[in-house]
Design a protein around this motif. Sequence first.
Motif, PDB file in Angstrom:
ATOM      1  N   GLU A 142       2.368   1.733  -8.656  1.00  0.00           N
ATOM      2  CA  GLU A 142       1.016   1.371  -8.250  1.00  0.00           C
ATOM      3  C   GLU A 142      -0.015   2.260  -8.950  1.00  0.00           C
ATOM      4  O   GLU A 142       0.276   3.376  -9.370  1.00  0.00           O
ATOM      5  CB  GLU A 142       0.849   1.523  -6.732  1.00  0.00           C
ATOM      6  CG  GLU A 142       1.765   0.630  -5.915  1.00  0.00           C
ATOM      7  CD  GLU A 142       3.142   1.246  -5.737  1.00  0.00           C
ATOM      8  OE1 GLU A 142       3.977   0.608  -5.078  1.00  0.00           O
ATOM      9  OE2 GLU A 142       3.373   2.357  -6.251  1.00  0.00           O
ATOM     10  N   ARG A 143      -1.217   1.756  -9.043  1.00  0.00           N
ATOM     11  CA  ARG A 143      -2.319   2.532  -9.606  1.00  0.00           C
ATOM     12  C   ARG A 143      -2.968   3.307  -8.458  1.00  0.00           C
ATOM     13  O   ARG A 143      -3.691   2.744  -7.640  1.00  0.00           O
ATOM     14  CB  ARG A 143      -3.338   1.615 -10.272  1.00  0.00           C
ATOM     15  CG  ARG A 143      -4.380   2.344 -11.085  1.00  0.00           C
ATOM     16  CD  ARG A 143      -5.266   1.355 -11.813  1.00  0.00           C
ATOM     17  NE  ARG A 143      -6.251   2.032 -12.650  1.00  0.00           N
ATOM     18  CZ  ARG A 143      -7.160   1.401 -13.381  1.00  0.00           C
ATOM     19  NH1 ARG A 143      -7.206   0.082 -13.367  1.00  0.00           N
ATOM     20  NH2 ARG A 143      -8.010   2.090 -14.111  1.00  0.00           N
ATOM     21  N   LEU A 144      -2.694   4.606  -8.409  1.00  0.00           N
ATOM     22  CA  LEU A 144      -3.147   5.427  -7.298  1.00  0.00           C
ATOM     23  C   LEU A 144      -4.459   6.135  -7.619  1.00  0.00           C
ATOM     24  O   LEU A 144      -4.741   6.468  -8.779  1.00  0.00           O
ATOM     25  CB  LEU A 144      -2.080   6.471  -6.942  1.00  0.00           C
ATOM     26  CG  LEU A 144      -0.693   5.932  -6.585  1.00  0.00           C
ATOM     27  CD1 LEU A 144       0.238   7.086  -6.244  1.00  0.00           C
ATOM     28  CD2 LEU A 144      -0.765   4.929  -5.442  1.00  0.00           C
ATOM     29  N   TYR A 145      -5.236   6.381  -6.576  1.00  0.00           N
ATOM     30  CA  TYR A 145      -6.493   7.108  -6.701  1.00  0.00           C
ATOM     31  C   TYR A 145      -6.536   8.220  -5.659  1.00  0.00           C
ATOM     32  O   TYR A 145      -5.890   8.137  -4.624  1.00  0.00           O
ATOM     33  CB  TYR A 145      -7.696   6.169  -6.484  1.00  0.00           C
ATOM     34  CG  TYR A 145      -7.782   5.062  -7.495  1.00  0.00           C
ATOM     35  CD1 TYR A 145      -8.445   5.245  -8.698  1.00  0.00           C
ATOM     36  CD2 TYR A 145      -7.184   3.828  -7.248  1.00  0.00           C
ATOM     37  CE1 TYR A 145      -8.531   4.221  -9.632  1.00  0.00           C
ATOM     38  CE2 TYR A 145      -7.249   2.802  -8.171  1.00  0.00           C
ATOM     39  CZ  TYR A 145      -7.930   3.009  -9.375  1.00  0.00           C
ATOM     40  OH  TYR A 145      -7.987   2.003 -10.292  1.00  0.00           O
TER      41      TYR A 145
ATOM     42  N   ASN B 192      -3.336   3.659  -3.180  1.00  0.00           N
ATOM     43  CA  ASN B 192      -3.900   2.446  -3.771  1.00  0.00           C
ATOM     44  C   ASN B 192      -4.621   1.621  -2.705  1.00  0.00           C
ATOM     45  O   ASN B 192      -4.994   0.474  -2.944  1.00  0.00           O
ATOM     46  CB  ASN B 192      -2.809   1.606  -4.449  1.00  0.00           C
ATOM     47  CG  ASN B 192      -1.731   1.138  -3.486  1.00  0.00           C
ATOM     48  OD1 ASN B 192      -1.577   1.675  -2.391  1.00  0.00           O
ATOM     49  ND2 ASN B 192      -0.967   0.142  -3.894  1.00  0.00           N
TER      50      ASN B 192
ATOM     51  N   THR C 210       0.691  10.909 -11.020  1.00  0.00           N
ATOM     52  CA  THR C 210       0.750   9.503 -10.603  1.00  0.00           C
ATOM     53  C   THR C 210       1.549   8.632 -11.561  1.00  0.00           C
ATOM     54  O   THR C 210       1.815   7.470 -11.255  1.00  0.00           O
ATOM     55  CB  THR C 210      -0.668   8.914 -10.477  1.00  0.00           C
ATOM     56  OG1 THR C 210      -1.325   8.959 -11.754  1.00  0.00           O
ATOM     57  CG2 THR C 210      -1.497   9.699  -9.471  1.00  0.00           C
TER      58      THR C 210
ATOM     59  N   LYS D 224       0.838  -1.191   0.000  1.00  0.00           N
ATOM     60  CA  LYS D 224       0.000   0.000   0.000  1.00  0.00           C
ATOM     61  C   LYS D 224       0.878   1.247   0.000  1.00  0.00           C
ATOM     62  O   LYS D 224       1.849   1.341   0.740  1.00  0.00           O
ATOM     63  CB  LYS D 224      -0.923   0.015   1.222  1.00  0.00           C
ATOM     64  CG  LYS D 224      -1.956  -1.107   1.225  1.00  0.00           C
ATOM     65  CD  LYS D 224      -2.964  -0.932   0.103  1.00  0.00           C
ATOM     66  CE  LYS D 224      -4.148  -1.887   0.248  1.00  0.00           C
ATOM     67  NZ  LYS D 224      -3.764  -3.298   0.080  1.00  0.00           N
TER      68      LYS D 224
END
Length: 270
Positions: free
Chosen positions: A108-111, A128, A103, A75
Amino acid sequence: MNMNIEPFGEAPQGVRLQKVLAAAGVASRRVVEQYIVEGRIRVNGVVVEELGRRIDPETDLVDVDGTAIQLDVSKRYVMLNKPTGVVSTMKDENGRPDLRRFTKDYEERLYNVGRLDAETSGLLILTNDGELAHVLAHPSFGVTKVYIAKVEGTVTAQVIQKLTTGFDLEDGFIKADKARLLDTSKGANPSSLVELTLHSGRNRIVRRMLAEVGHPVTELVRRQFGPLHLGTLPAGKSRELTKIERGALLTLARHDAPADATPGDAQEIE
């Protein structure tokens, strides 16, 4: 102290707590054992009393001295000082500047956690950790946020009092948790700097509150989100949260998580 000796022939379940916390960077295994002896570690809210305690790092919640520990090292938690002109989405259908530029350098695919409107700058969390994001942005969570607004006109003590006493807007009663005047500028076009602290996540609430008291916002920046402070992070720059900041954020989310927090509830726009 219960040494929790495992029965011969039985396969142990989970991972030893000392190993997990050492991997999380809390302390060495020997120091973690001392923490256990001193009663400073809890698993799922219960004080650990066995040196041989095993846990499941994917499901068990651990805290040391009341501060939540991040066990899942996959994470990532990032603080962004969102500049004005950028919309709080990962892909804007209208082609406006979005958060992807901030990003793209992370594996990682961050939001984003919650949203700031395009003309508001300041502290935005990218992660993430979907569960944490949904909890913190849930309308009922009410995380405290601090804003500094530059407004038209000279703000008086009476205006500050009205902001903290509260008043009705079209979608209901609202009041600031705290409000204070930071500065005023005289001249042909006077302006003021106002700091507002509030926990509401209602749409554009800061701008609507200040417009209601006769001082439209010309610039707005979010300086604080819960335990996180923007500090000296320049606009358009990001950094990973420190271990202390991660612990504070996870502790906040675990202690006050709304029971009905579900994906898709993040409606906050300031």
